[in-house]
Design a protein around this motif. Structure first.
Motif, PDB file in Angstrom:
ATOM      1  N   GLY A 206       0.754  -1.238   0.000  1.00 22.38           N
ATOM      2  CA  GLY A 206       0.000   0.000   0.000  1.00 22.38           C
ATOM      3  C   GLY A 206       0.790   1.296   0.000  1.00 22.38           C
ATOM      4  N   LEU A 207       2.081   1.256   0.273  1.00 28.22           N
ATOM      5  CA  LEU A 207       2.833   2.507   0.313  1.00 28.22           C
ATOM      6  C   LEU A 207       3.196   2.976  -1.091  1.00 28.22           C
ATOM      7  CD1 LEU A 207       5.112   2.050   3.437  1.00 28.22           C
ATOM      8  CD2 LEU A 207       2.762   2.876   3.259  1.00 28.22           C
ATOM      9  N   MET A 208       3.478   4.259  -1.200  1.00 33.50           N
ATOM     10  CA  MET A 208       3.798   4.844  -2.499  1.00 33.50           C
ATOM     11  C   MET A 208       5.130   4.308  -3.018  1.00 33.50           C
ATOM     12  SD  MET A 208       3.958   8.895  -3.449  1.00 33.50           S
ATOM     13  CE  MET A 208       2.286   9.123  -2.815  1.00 33.50           C
ATOM     14  N   GLY A 209       6.074   4.117  -2.137  1.00 29.25           N
ATOM     15  CA  GLY A 209       7.368   3.583  -2.540  1.00 29.25           C
ATOM     16  C   GLY A 209       8.388   3.752  -1.448  1.00 29.25           C
ATOM     17  N   VAL A 210       8.464   2.793  -0.528  1.00 32.27           N
ATOM     18  CA  VAL A 210       9.495   2.820   0.516  1.00 32.27           C
ATOM     19  C   VAL A 210       9.603   1.442   1.158  1.00 32.27           C
ATOM     20  CG1 VAL A 210       7.918   3.605   2.349  1.00 32.27           C
ATOM     21  CG2 VAL A 210      10.365   4.038   2.553  1.00 32.27           C
ATOM     22  N   GLU A 211      10.837   1.051   1.439  1.00 29.09           N
ATOM     23  CA  GLU A 211      11.144  -0.193   2.143  1.00 29.09           C
ATOM     24  C   GLU A 211      12.100   0.148   3.281  1.00 29.09           C
ATOM     25  OE1 GLU A 211       9.938  -3.205   0.249  1.00 29.09           O
ATOM     26  OE2 GLU A 211       8.972  -1.538  -0.779  1.00 29.09           O
ATOM     27  N   ALA A 212      11.975  -0.571   4.374  1.00 29.29           N
ATOM     28  CA  ALA A 212      12.898  -0.380   5.495  1.00 29.29           C
ATOM     29  C   ALA A 212      13.877  -1.546   5.553  1.00 29.29           C
ATOM     30  CB  ALA A 212      12.121  -0.284   6.805  1.00 29.29           C
ATOM     31  N   VAL A 213      15.148  -1.228   5.645  1.00 29.74           N
ATOM     32  CA  VAL A 213      16.185  -2.245   5.855  1.00 29.74           C
ATOM     33  C   VAL A 213      16.532  -2.211   7.337  1.00 29.74           C
ATOM     34  CG1 VAL A 213      18.490  -3.034   5.224  1.00 29.74           C
ATOM     35  CG2 VAL A 213      17.051  -1.881   3.515  1.00 29.74           C
ATOM     36  N   VAL A 214      16.301  -3.333   8.004  1.00 36.01           N
ATOM     37  CA  VAL A 214      16.527  -3.423   9.444  1.00 36.01           C
ATOM     38  C   VAL A 214      17.751  -4.305   9.664  1.00 36.01           C
ATOM     39  CG1 VAL A 214      15.491  -3.913  11.686  1.00 36.01           C
ATOM     40  CG2 VAL A 214      14.023  -3.265   9.761  1.00 36.01           C
ATOM     41  N   ILE A 215      18.815  -3.702  10.186  1.00 30.73           N
ATOM     42  CA  ILE A 215      20.100  -4.383  10.374  1.00 30.73           C
ATOM     43  C   ILE A 215      20.280  -4.639  11.861  1.00 30.73           C
ATOM     44  CG2 ILE A 215      22.581  -4.241   9.997  1.00 30.73           C
ATOM     45  CD1 ILE A 215      22.029  -2.262   7.737  1.00 30.73           C
ATOM     46  N   PHE A 216      20.261  -5.900  12.250  1.00 26.88           N
ATOM     47  CA  PHE A 216      20.255  -6.238  13.668  1.00 26.88           C
ATOM     48  C   PHE A 216      21.635  -6.191  14.305  1.00 26.88           C
ATOM     49  CE2 PHE A 216      16.481  -8.287  11.806  1.00 26.88           C
ATOM     50  CZ  PHE A 216      15.514  -7.576  12.505  1.00 26.88           C
ATOM     51  N   ASP A 217      22.687  -6.191  13.494  1.00 29.48           N
ATOM     52  CA  ASP A 217      24.050  -6.008  13.996  1.00 29.48           C
ATOM     53  C   ASP A 217      24.477  -4.583  13.689  1.00 29.48           C
ATOM     54  OD1 ASP A 217      26.707  -5.955  14.631  1.00 29.48           O
ATOM     55  OD2 ASP A 217      27.297  -7.629  13.337  1.00 29.48           O
ATOM     56  N   PRO A 218      24.497  -3.685  14.669  1.00 26.93           N
ATOM     57  CA  PRO A 218      24.809  -2.274  14.402  1.00 26.93           C
ATOM     58  C   PRO A 218      26.206  -2.056  13.852  1.00 26.93           C
ATOM     59  CG  PRO A 218      24.736  -2.707  16.773  1.00 26.93           C
ATOM     60  CD  PRO A 218      24.221  -3.943  16.099  1.00 26.93           C
ATOM     61  N   GLU A 219      27.092  -3.033  13.986  1.00 25.89           N
ATOM     62  CA  GLU A 219      28.435  -2.875  13.431  1.00 25.89           C
ATOM     63  C   GLU A 219      28.427  -2.835  11.902  1.00 25.89           C
ATOM     64  OE1 GLU A 219      31.256  -5.603  14.981  1.00 25.89           O
ATOM     65  OE2 GLU A 219      30.977  -4.975  17.072  1.00 25.89           O
ATOM     66  N   LEU A 220      27.316  -3.291  11.280  1.00 30.51           N
ATOM     67  CA  LEU A 220      27.210  -3.266   9.824  1.00 30.51           C
ATOM     68  C   LEU A 220      26.635  -1.947   9.309  1.00 30.51           C
ATOM     69  CD1 LEU A 220      25.745  -6.851   9.256  1.00 30.51           C
ATOM     70  CD2 LEU A 220      28.094  -6.112   8.821  1.00 30.51           C
ATOM     71  N   ALA A 221      26.213  -1.084  10.228  1.00 28.80           N
ATOM     72  CA  ALA A 221      25.474   0.113   9.850  1.00 28.80           C
ATOM     73  C   ALA A 221      26.270   1.033   8.926  1.00 28.80           C
ATOM     74  CB  ALA A 221      25.040   0.871  11.101  1.00 28.80           C
ATOM     75  N   LEU A 222      27.505   1.335   9.289  1.00 20.74           N
ATOM     76  CA  LEU A 222      28.286   2.284   8.497  1.00 20.74           C
ATOM     77  C   LEU A 222      28.559   1.742   7.101  1.00 20.74           C
ATOM     78  CD1 LEU A 222      29.619   5.044   8.527  1.00 20.74           C
ATOM     79  CD2 LEU A 222      31.718   3.947   9.381  1.00 20.74           C
ATOM     80  N   GLU A 223      28.784   0.451   7.001  1.00 18.61           N
ATOM     81  CA  GLU A 223      28.981  -0.175   5.687  1.00 18.61           C
ATOM     82  C   GLU A 223      27.757   0.061   4.808  1.00 18.61           C
ATOM     83  OE1 GLU A 223      30.840  -2.822   2.767  1.00 18.61           O
ATOM     84  OE2 GLU A 223      31.624  -1.797   4.529  1.00 18.61           O
ATOM     85  N   PHE A 224      26.580  -0.138   5.374  1.00 21.84           N
ATOM     86  CA  PHE A 224      25.355   0.077   4.608  1.00 21.84           C
ATOM     87  C   PHE A 224      25.212   1.542   4.213  1.00 21.84           C
ATOM     88  CE2 PHE A 224      20.944   0.942   3.813  1.00 21.84           C
ATOM     89  CZ  PHE A 224      20.507  -0.158   3.103  1.00 21.84           C
ATOM     90  N   GLU A 225      25.522   2.443   5.143  1.00 18.26           N
ATOM     91  CA  GLU A 225      25.370   3.867   4.860  1.00 18.26           C
ATOM     92  C   GLU A 225      26.224   4.295   3.664  1.00 18.26           C
ATOM     93  OE1 GLU A 225      25.766   6.498   8.153  1.00 18.26           O
ATOM     94  OE2 GLU A 225      24.559   5.235   9.479  1.00 18.26           O
ATOM     95  N   TYR A 226      27.469   3.831   3.628  1.00 14.15           N
ATOM     96  CA  TYR A 226      28.330   4.186   2.504  1.00 14.15           C
ATOM     97  C   TYR A 226      27.790   3.595   1.206  1.00 14.15           C
ATOM     98  CZ  TYR A 226      32.153   6.405   5.063  1.00 14.15           C
ATOM     99  OH  TYR A 226      32.913   7.274   5.793  1.00 14.15           O
ATOM    100  N   ARG A 227      27.340   2.362   1.256  1.00 13.20           N
ATOM    101  CA  ARG A 227      26.833   1.714   0.055  1.00 13.20           C
ATOM    102  C   ARG A 227      25.539   2.368  -0.434  1.00 13.20           C
ATOM    103  NH1 ARG A 227      29.354  -2.700  -1.699  1.00 13.20           N
ATOM    104  NH2 ARG A 227      30.913  -3.673  -0.347  1.00 13.20           N
ATOM    105  N   ARG A 228      24.683   2.777   0.492  1.00 12.93           N
ATOM    106  CA  ARG A 228      23.456   3.457   0.105  1.00 12.93           C
ATOM    107  C   ARG A 228      23.779   4.772  -0.608  1.00 12.93           C
ATOM    108  NH1 ARG A 228      18.994   5.926   4.265  1.00 12.93           N
ATOM    109  NH2 ARG A 228      20.963   6.692   5.148  1.00 12.93           N
ATOM    110  N   LYS A 229      24.702   5.540  -0.065  1.00 12.59           N
ATOM    111  CA  LYS A 229      25.068   6.816  -0.681  1.00 12.59           C
ATOM    112  C   LYS A 229      25.722   6.597  -2.042  1.00 12.59           C
ATOM    113  CE  LYS A 229      25.940  11.182  -1.238  1.00 12.59           C
ATOM    114  NZ  LYS A 229      24.864  12.107  -1.629  1.00 12.59           N
ATOM    115  N   ARG A 230      26.688   5.699  -2.094  1.00 14.94           N
ATOM    116  CA  ARG A 230      27.392   5.426  -3.352  1.00 14.94           C
ATOM    117  C   ARG A 230      26.438   4.872  -4.399  1.00 14.94           C
ATOM    118  NH1 ARG A 230      30.369   0.950  -5.552  1.00 14.94           N
ATOM    119  NH2 ARG A 230      32.158   1.626  -6.805  1.00 14.94           N
TER     120      ARG A 230
END
Length: 347
Positions: A206-230
């Motif tokens: 039902g949403l217009m266009g959004v998904e949430a990525v839930v990362i249960f190990d916070p040590e992976l967070a910065l890796e995801f952030e860089y990859r999302r931006k790049r």
């Protein structure tokens, strides 16, 4: 009578109202605004995971590909079903975003078994630098064939992954439909079942266009952030993603929408069985694959129903073709009844 895809339905008014509220005034960008931070906290609460990192992206392909790239180096392989969305419908995006990681298909159908997964893992990562390193296991819930894994089945797969020290990604494009059908919490269907990164899908529900990525190990967070931006998936006007998800969470709208879609699918299933038609998927939430002669498919589609049949509609009238029916939140009981009436007349 639109059963082609749950991507194609309208957006609930609560979501549009939330977007309008977010459109007032000015705020900071790139997810640092108050609404985006609030939504991340709400998702942590929903998943009973206070330390989890939460990120919003606009598409399921971005969510899956960036999550897998975070878990999988370019010299490794991802284990998945032969009909997984990441294999059949994402144009090699997981390979692209990971910088070249391959996919290893686990033999069998849409629901992997522990035995088949173990065999696939044993078949890879045993050639040293001459072959790919064993990488994450990707599970789709609901599967692309409309089936769901029980919690026991999920845990059996993640247990095999753990035996080999592998992480687990859950493609949850239809996460809500599966959780509602099983009567389980998001936590039970994710980290409590051994999942490391979960996609909490919204677009198909039902949403217009959004998904949430839930990362249960916070040590992976910065890796995801860089990859999302790049990867060009960090929105500057992030509040418009957050507004959709905020409405989705408010009053458990995510659950209400999935309940509506699943209820229409239950109605559809009973009608198909009443007509004596064969249904291929043995479990269901909001998707059904059924079988009918080609001529009957043609008559139903010409009468105004919209769904995807397999194969060409021109050919032997009596040949059985499979049709895919997907229910979204906006379907009404009368829509399903009208479609079943068409089937009754055509069969």
């Amino acid at each position: 009578m639109f059963f082609a895809s749950d991507n194609s339905g309208p957006v609930p008014p609560q979501v549009l109202e939330a977007m309008a509220r977010a459109n007032q005034g000015h705020t900071s960008g790139y997810g640092s605004d108050a609404l985006s931070l609030q939504v991340a906290d709400r998702i942590r609460d929903l998943f009973e995971a206070p330390a989890a990192a939460v990120y919003l992206v606009p598409t399921g392909t971005a969510a899956n590909s960036l999550a897998l790239a975070t878990l999988c180096p370019p010299y490794a392989t991802v284990f998945c079903s032969p009909v997984a969305h990441i294999h059949e419908d994402e144009c090699n995006a997981p390979e692209f975003y990971s910088g070249g990681a391959k996919l290893t298909l686990v033999k069998g159908g849409d629901r992997m078994t522990p035995e088949a997964l173990r065999a696939a893992i044993e078949g890879e990562g045993n050639r040293g630098v001459h072959g790919p390193k064993r990488g994450p296991v990707s599970i789709t819930q609901l599967t692309e064939k409309g089936n769901y894994y029980t919690l026991e089945e999920l845990r059996a797969l993640t247990a095999v992954a753990r035996e080999y020290g592998l992480s687990v990604h859950l493609d949850g494009a239809r996460f809500a439909n599966a959780a509602v059908k099983l009567g389980v919490t998001p936590a039970e269907m994710s980290w409590k079942s051994g999942v490391d990164i979960c996609v909490f899908g919204g677009t198909k529900n039902g949403l217009m266009g959004v998904e949430a990525v839930v990362i249960f190990d916070p040590e992976l967070a910065l890796e995801f952030e860089y990859r999302r931006k790049r990867g060009a998936h960090l929105f500057s006007k992030h509040r418009y993603l957050a507004a959709q998800m905020d409405a989705y969470l408010e009053g458990d709208l995510w659950k209400e929408l999935a309940q509506k879609a699943n209820a229409r699918c239950d109605q559809l299933l009973q009608g198909l069985k009443g007509l004596g038609l064969t249904v291929h998927n043995d479990t269901h939430a909001n998707m059904i694959f059924f079988e009918m002669p080609r001529a009957a498919h043609r008559r139903v589609l010409e009468a105004g129903a919209v769904y995807y049949p397999s194969g060409d509609l021109e050919g032997d009238d009596d040949e059985l073709l499979t049709g895919r029916l997907v229910c979204d939140w906006s379907l009404q009981p009368a829509d399903v009844s009208a479609f079943l009436d068409l089937l009754r007349d055509a069969a």
